[in-house]
Design a protein around this motif. Structure first.
Motif, PDB file in Angstrom:
ATOM      1  N   ASN A 119      -9.044 -13.529 -32.655  1.00 12.47           N
ATOM      2  CA  ASN A 119      -8.455 -12.227 -32.297  1.00 12.47           C
ATOM      3  C   ASN A 119      -9.595 -11.292 -31.852  1.00 12.47           C
ATOM      4  O   ASN A 119     -10.043 -10.412 -32.589  1.00 12.47           O
ATOM      5  N   ILE A 120     -10.052 -11.513 -30.619  1.00 11.03           N
ATOM      6  CA  ILE A 120     -11.234 -10.789 -30.118  1.00 11.03           C
ATOM      7  C   ILE A 120     -10.920  -9.292 -29.995  1.00 11.03           C
ATOM      8  O   ILE A 120     -11.730  -8.440 -30.376  1.00 11.03           O
ATOM      9  N   GLY A 121      -9.729  -8.984 -29.498  1.00  9.63           N
ATOM     10  CA  GLY A 121      -9.341  -7.572 -29.361  1.00  9.63           C
ATOM     11  C   GLY A 121      -9.290  -6.888 -30.718  1.00  9.63           C
ATOM     12  O   GLY A 121      -9.767  -5.756 -30.883  1.00  9.63           O
ATOM     13  N   GLY A 122      -8.741  -7.568 -31.696  1.00 11.42           N
ATOM     14  CA  GLY A 122      -8.640  -6.994 -33.048  1.00 11.42           C
ATOM     15  C   GLY A 122     -10.015  -6.719 -33.636  1.00 11.42           C
ATOM     16  O   GLY A 122     -10.236  -5.703 -34.313  1.00 11.42           O
ATOM     17  N   LEU A 123     -10.962  -7.623 -33.354  1.00  8.10           N
ATOM     18  CA  LEU A 123     -12.320  -7.444 -33.888  1.00  8.10           C
ATOM     19  C   LEU A 123     -13.045  -6.302 -33.159  1.00  8.10           C
ATOM     20  O   LEU A 123     -13.783  -5.523 -33.762  1.00  8.10           O
ATOM     21  N   GLU A 124     -12.803  -6.198 -31.849  1.00  7.21           N
ATOM     22  CA  GLU A 124     -13.403  -5.096 -31.071  1.00  7.21           C
ATOM     23  C   GLU A 124     -12.886  -3.757 -31.616  1.00  7.21           C
ATOM     24  O   GLU A 124     -13.646  -2.816 -31.849  1.00  7.21           O
ATOM     25  N   ARG A 125     -11.575  -3.710 -31.830  1.00  3.50           N
ATOM     26  CA  ARG A 125     -10.974  -2.487 -32.368  1.00  3.50           C
ATOM     27  C   ARG A 125     -11.578  -2.176 -33.744  1.00  3.50           C
ATOM     28  O   ARG A 125     -11.889  -1.025 -34.053  1.00  3.50           O
ATOM     29  N   PHE A 126     -11.747  -3.215 -34.564  1.00  4.82           N
ATOM     30  CA  PHE A 126     -12.272  -2.983 -35.911  1.00  4.82           C
ATOM     31  C   PHE A 126     -13.653  -2.308 -35.856  1.00  4.82           C
ATOM     32  O   PHE A 126     -13.885  -1.293 -36.523  1.00  4.82           O
ATOM     33  N   VAL A 127     -14.585  -2.856 -35.053  1.00  7.67           N
ATOM     34  CA  VAL A 127     -15.930  -2.269 -35.064  1.00  7.67           C
ATOM     35  C   VAL A 127     -15.940  -0.869 -34.429  1.00  7.67           C
ATOM     36  O   VAL A 127     -16.696   0.003 -34.854  1.00  7.67           O
ATOM     37  N   ALA A 128     -15.078  -0.663 -33.427  1.00  6.98           N
ATOM     38  CA  ALA A 128     -15.017   0.670 -32.807  1.00  6.98           C
ATOM     39  C   ALA A 128     -14.500   1.695 -33.820  1.00  6.98           C
ATOM     40  O   ALA A 128     -15.033   2.811 -33.939  1.00  6.98           O
ATOM     41  N   ASP A 129     -13.487   1.319 -34.592  1.00  4.00           N
ATOM     42  CA  ASP A 129     -12.949   2.243 -35.600  1.00  4.00           C
ATOM     43  C   ASP A 129     -13.948   2.432 -36.741  1.00  4.00           C
ATOM     44  O   ASP A 129     -14.071   3.515 -37.310  1.00  4.00           O
ATOM     45  N   TRP A 130     -14.670   1.355 -37.043  1.00  4.35           N
ATOM     46  CA  TRP A 130     -15.695   1.464 -38.095  1.00  4.35           C
ATOM     47  C   TRP A 130     -16.748   2.485 -37.658  1.00  4.35           C
ATOM     48  O   TRP A 130     -17.160   3.347 -38.448  1.00  4.35           O
ATOM     49  N   GLU A 131     -17.151   2.412 -36.393  1.00  2.00           N
ATOM     50  CA  GLU A 131     -18.180   3.350 -35.913  1.00  2.00           C
ATOM     51  C   GLU A 131     -17.679   4.797 -35.977  1.00  2.00           C
ATOM     52  O   GLU A 131     -18.416   5.706 -36.351  1.00  2.00           O
ATOM     53  N   ALA A 132     -16.386   4.986 -35.622  1.00  2.00           N
ATOM     54  CA  ALA A 132     -15.844   6.352 -35.653  1.00  2.00           C
ATOM     55  C   ALA A 132     -15.882   6.901 -37.079  1.00  2.00           C
ATOM     56  O   ALA A 132     -16.117   8.098 -37.292  1.00  2.00           O
ATOM     57  N   ALA A 133     -15.683   6.012 -38.050  1.00  2.00           N
ATOM     58  CA  ALA A 133     -15.687   6.460 -39.445  1.00  2.00           C
ATOM     59  C   ALA A 133     -17.111   6.560 -40.004  1.00  2.00           C
ATOM     60  O   ALA A 133     -17.339   7.183 -41.044  1.00  2.00           O
ATOM     61  N   ASN A 134     -18.075   5.920 -39.318  1.00  2.00           N
ATOM     62  CA  ASN A 134     -19.469   5.899 -39.792  1.00  2.00           C
ATOM     63  C   ASN A 134     -20.403   6.268 -38.645  1.00  2.00           C
ATOM     64  O   ASN A 134     -21.182   5.437 -38.170  1.00  2.00           O
ATOM     65  N   PRO A 135     -20.312   7.518 -38.143  1.00  7.03           N
ATOM     66  CA  PRO A 135     -21.094   7.845 -36.949  1.00  7.03           C
ATOM     67  C   PRO A 135     -22.592   7.655 -37.185  1.00  7.03           C
ATOM     68  O   PRO A 135     -23.085   7.947 -38.275  1.00  7.03           O
ATOM     69  N   GLY A 136     -23.247   7.135 -36.171  1.00  6.02           N
ATOM     70  CA  GLY A 136     -24.693   6.915 -36.294  1.00  6.02           C
ATOM     71  C   GLY A 136     -25.413   7.651 -35.200  1.00  6.02           C
ATOM     72  O   GLY A 136     -24.916   8.651 -34.682  1.00  6.02           O
ATOM     73  N   ALA A 137     -26.553   7.125 -34.818  1.00  9.35           N
ATOM     74  CA  ALA A 137     -27.352   7.785 -33.778  1.00  9.35           C
ATOM     75  C   ALA A 137     -26.598   7.729 -32.456  1.00  9.35           C
ATOM     76  O   ALA A 137     -25.921   6.751 -32.157  1.00  9.35           O
TER      77      ALA A 137
END
Ligand code: FAD
Length: 478
Positions: A119-137
């Motif tokens: 589920n490549i789309g699901g994994l892409e969505r997961f990391v994008a949402d993770w980044e939104a919740a954990n903003p970095g540089a």
């Protein structure tokens, strides 16, 4: 003990993504799939065979290094995973949700052979949402480019859809000052006015727009290029290059009697009212959407599924049907959207073609007159041609009809530009590799060059054009 031993990677089933039950979701407007938890994402990613020659990458129109980002999820390094994706895609939270992965990367996954692709789309969505919740540089930006007079080098972009937003992001990172002119009161293009909230929450699009502002993109809303300013005006205003990404927003109609009755909406108007003008939140937002008890949506693409699924969620609607002249096998919408529409109770009237919309004595829709169809020999599209069954006319009682047959190029900008070459369909002709049009310094990409396509294709075109604009400016400057 034995039950703890995991089957080999290729044999593990796909980890399902939880989603709202159909009976609950047709009573709210929230997103249907709920996303993976970190544990589920790692487990799904760990099914990947990490092929020596990863064929999935060639299935992605922007060639995201899928193997690499999935490997990074397995090691729990979600920051690295999102960084890998962002090298090639500027809108991962959007693409993870709406890309037709089943026809692209997942189609090429070797595990597709056993009907069990990652589920490549699901994994892409997961990391994008993770980044939104954990903003970095934030991205490292090049030094701001200045012209000979010491002013910022500005590039004009017509249209704030995925193509225009991608060009802006890439140019801003290179040090240019992108200036977006958008006809609507809100940026995002189809992501905002077309795709429903329950498939793509608008906060995600707004997040991307806010990010572009932070890295130096200017937005001018309610400006129609071709009317408020011509392409020549933009040159006079000092823009060094122009990108045209105005999409293909002109709706197509059935061309049958009764299409101008009260109770007929084009899918564009219907979706724009609900999505961009927040009609679904009426009366909190002052956009009424007048809809009857029985709604017929004509067509079977994504636009039709979105119109039908929105209708199911609106107060007072009792029956929603899709009317389509071919069979289920030929329906162009994403399989998962068809499946969800069925789960939500949309009725599919297949091999059925409307020939007239009928009115009551006050001029409101009361029924659609249809004929039954059967499939003949394949036509030029390769699909079997629908043929009318003689003497098969019948009526379907409805009060609202939504033709959702697709869209074509909007000629507002292109109709009066001397020297700008167009295709026979009114799309702008470009050099595919660079986005260059027949006019020097004017580039184009996305649906206005291809006709209605996909978000990722528009982004890919934007990416190529940004690089080509940079090359062009370096050449004219030297
Ligand atoms: P658009 O997104 O159309 O953006 C163009 C922008 O230009 C708009 O904001 C418009 O207001 C603005 N504009 C127009 N004329 C002017 C002008 N003269 N001056 C200034 N601004 C102007 N694709 C997928 O991949 N997955 C999906 O699930 C999917 N679902 C869809 C559902 C619907 C209802 C629709 C309509 C399309 C869907 N698509 C989907 C297709 C996808 O959204 C488009 O291919 C993509 O948005 C094209 O991007 P674009 O930037 O070229 O154009």
């Amino acid at each position: 003990m034995a039950e703890n031993v995991k089957p080999p990677r290729g044999k593990r089933p796909r980890i399902p993504m939880k989603e709202q039950e159909a009976s609950a979701r047709i009573r709210n407007f929230s997103e249907v799939p709920l996303g993976y938890t970190p544990e589920e994402a790692v487990e799904e990613a760990d099914r990947c065979l990490q092929c020596k020659n990863p064929t999935c990458i060639s299935g992605c129109p922007v060639n995201i290094n899928i193997k690499e980002f999935i490997g990074q999820i397995v090691s729990g390094d979600f920051r690295a995973a999102i960084t890998t994706i962002k090298r090639d895609s500027s809108l991962p939270a959007v693409c993870g949700r709406v890309c037709p992965q089943e026809e692209q990367c997942e189609l090429k996954c070797v595990m597709k052979k056993t009907n069990n692709p990652i589920n490549i789309g699901g994994l892409e969505r997961f990391v994008a949402d993770w980044e939104a919740a954990n903003p970095g540089a934030e991205a490292v930006l090049a030094e701001k480019k200045k012209d000979k007079a010491g002013k910022p080098v500005k590039i004009a972009i017509a249209g704030a859809g995925p193509a225009g937003l991608t060009v802006a992001g890439d140019l801003a990172k290179m040090g240019y000052t992108p200036v977006i002119f958008e006809a609507m009161h809100i940026a995002g293009g189809v992501l905002i006015y077309g795709i429903p909230e329950f498939r793509l929450p608008k906060v995600i699009v707004q997040r991307e727009v806010d990010y572009l502002k932070r890295i130096g993109t200017e937005f001018h809303l309610n400006v129609v290029i071709g009317k408020s300013y011509t392409l020549d005006d933009l040159k006079q205003m000092g823009f060094k290059a122009v990108f045209v990404g105005v999409g293909a927003g002109t709706p197509m109609f059935l061309g049958i009697p009764g299409e101008n009755l009260k109770g007929v909406y084009s899918s564009n108007e219907f979706l724009t009212r609900i999505n961009a003008m927040k009609g679904f939140l009426f009366p909190e937002y002052d956009t009424p959407v007048k809809i009857g008890r029985r709604v017929a949506v004509v067509g079977a693409g994504n636009v039709a599924m979105d119109s039908a699924r929105w209708s199911k969620r609106l107060a007072g609607v009792e029956e929603v049907s899709i009317i389509y002249r071919r069979s289920e096998a030929e329906m162009p919408a994403r399989i998962e959207e068809i499946h969800r529409a069925k789960e939500e109770g949309v009725v599919f009237r297949l091999l059925t073609n409307p020939v007239e919309i009928l009115a009551d004595d006050k001029g409101w829709v009361r029924a659609v007159k249809c004929v039954r169809m059967e499939l003949g020999e394949p036509d030029s599209s390769g699909r079997r041609k629908p043929v009318v069954v003689p003497g098969s006319e019948f009526e379907i009682g409805v009060d609202t009809v939504i033709p959702a047959l697709g869209t074509k190029a909007n000629r507002l900008l292109t109709s009066d530009v001397p020297g700008l070459k167009l295709t026979q369909w009114g799309n702008i002709e470009i050099n595919e590799a660079t986005g260059e049009t027949s006019l020097p310094g004017v580039f184009a990409g996305g649906d206005i060059t291809t006709g209605s396509a996909t978000v990722i294709a528009a982004m890919g075109a934007g990416r190529k054009a940004a690089k080509a604009i940079d090359d062009y400016l370096q050449k004219v400057d030297s």
